[in-house]
Design a protein around this motif. Sequence first.
Motif, short mmCIF file in Angstrom:
data_model
loop_
_atom_site.label_atom_id
_atom_site.label_comp_id
_atom_site.label_asym_id
_atom_site.label_seq_id
_atom_site.Cartn_x
_atom_site.Cartn_y
_atom_site.Cartn_z
N TYR A 2 67.90 -0.29 -9.47
CA TYR A 2 69.34 -0.20 -9.26
C TYR A 2 70.00 -1.55 -9.51
O TYR A 2 69.36 -2.59 -9.36
N TRP A 3 71.25 -1.49 -9.89
CA TRP A 3 72.09 -2.70 -9.92
C TRP A 3 73.10 -2.58 -8.79
O TRP A 3 73.69 -1.51 -8.58
N ALA A 4 73.30 -3.68 -8.09
CA ALA A 4 74.30 -3.70 -7.02
C ALA A 4 75.12 -4.98 -7.13
O ALA A 4 74.57 -6.07 -7.30
N ILE A 5 76.44 -4.83 -7.06
CA ILE A 5 77.33 -5.98 -7.01
C ILE A 5 77.61 -6.22 -5.52
O ILE A 5 78.16 -5.35 -4.84
N VAL A 6 77.19 -7.39 -5.03
CA VAL A 6 77.25 -7.65 -3.60
C VAL A 6 78.13 -8.85 -3.27
O VAL A 6 78.38 -9.71 -4.11
N GLU A 7 78.58 -8.88 -2.02
CA GLU A 7 79.37 -10.01 -1.55
C GLU A 7 78.46 -11.22 -1.29
O GLU A 7 77.31 -11.06 -0.86
N ILE A 12 77.55 -4.25 -0.26
CA ILE A 12 77.87 -3.87 -1.64
C ILE A 12 79.39 -3.77 -1.79
O ILE A 12 80.09 -3.26 -0.90
N LYS A 13 79.89 -4.27 -2.90
CA LYS A 13 81.33 -4.25 -3.17
C LYS A 13 81.89 -2.83 -3.00
O LYS A 13 81.37 -1.87 -3.56
N PRO A 59 89.28 0.52 -5.82
CA PRO A 59 90.46 1.38 -6.04
C PRO A 59 90.13 2.87 -6.17
O PRO A 59 90.90 3.72 -5.72
N ASP A 60 88.98 3.19 -6.77
CA ASP A 60 88.64 4.60 -6.99
C ASP A 60 87.76 5.18 -5.88
O ASP A 60 87.28 6.32 -5.97
N GLY A 61 87.53 4.40 -4.82
CA GLY A 61 86.72 4.89 -3.72
C GLY A 61 85.22 4.78 -3.95
O GLY A 61 84.42 5.22 -3.11
N SER A 62 84.83 4.20 -5.08
CA SER A 62 83.40 4.05 -5.39
C SER A 62 82.82 2.88 -4.63
O SER A 62 83.53 2.10 -4.00
N ILE A 63 81.49 2.76 -4.67
CA ILE A 63 80.83 1.54 -4.26
C ILE A 63 80.10 1.01 -5.49
O ILE A 63 79.71 1.79 -6.37
N SER A 64 79.93 -0.30 -5.58
CA SER A 64 79.37 -0.90 -6.80
C SER A 64 77.85 -0.92 -6.77
O SER A 64 77.21 -1.97 -6.78
N LEU A 65 77.31 0.30 -6.70
CA LEU A 65 75.86 0.51 -6.73
C LEU A 65 75.58 1.50 -7.85
O LEU A 65 76.19 2.58 -7.91
#
Length: 227
Positions: free
Chosen positions: A92-97, A172-173, A185-191
């Motif tokens: 998986y790719w995850a954009i995290v804080e 995760i963002k 904005p679209d309610g997604s999570i960046s995973l």
Amino acid sequence: MKPEILFEDNHLLVINKKAGELAQGDETGDASLIDTLKEFIKKRDKKPGNVYLGLIHRLDRPTSGILMFAKTSKALTRMNEIFKGRDVQKTYWAIVEKKPEKEFERLEHYLKKNPKNNKTTVYTSPTKDAKIAILEYKLKGHLDNYSLVEVDLFTGRSHQIRAQLSFMGHAIKGDLKYGAKRSNPDGSISLHARKISFGHPVTKEIVEITAPPPNEPIWKECLKFED
């Protein structure tokens, strides 16, 4: 709806799920991918009868990426055995804080899900009803306010990546449920379920599939970190 098909033969169908799409029916009553894909195949292949499609694994609704279906009951049974035996490599790719302190880390925790609030709690030692959860993450690159990590999953617990990364201080963002500062904005999570590798249930050949990330600026920027 025309799905983004990543792989298809007589036994399997693998798509690139968009964030927000529902894999299978739930209490919301919203249309699920199982239903829309059956209808798509029925029309495309001009099938007179019902179309068989079995969901092989789950992907959280706000998550994007690889989602696999079996086109026969035999393929579903065999793929379930493959997943149960952990003969699958999932990345998986995850954009995290924040930026992780370590370039690479193996995380072992114990997770317990509360069905009432649909949230997973992380424990550092064995706890009643909690299941072992193992993943490894590698820091791929750092953006202005976020980092891209690549996660190899060794157990498939509910919300595992979301809960474990959040526990380490790297929500995760967009994932408000697990402590993200703000929503997407679209309610997604960046995973994003980026890659999968497994032995084909019939031919036994190794199948490797990669899913392009969502068509968004931050994900496009992350592609520069690809090896």
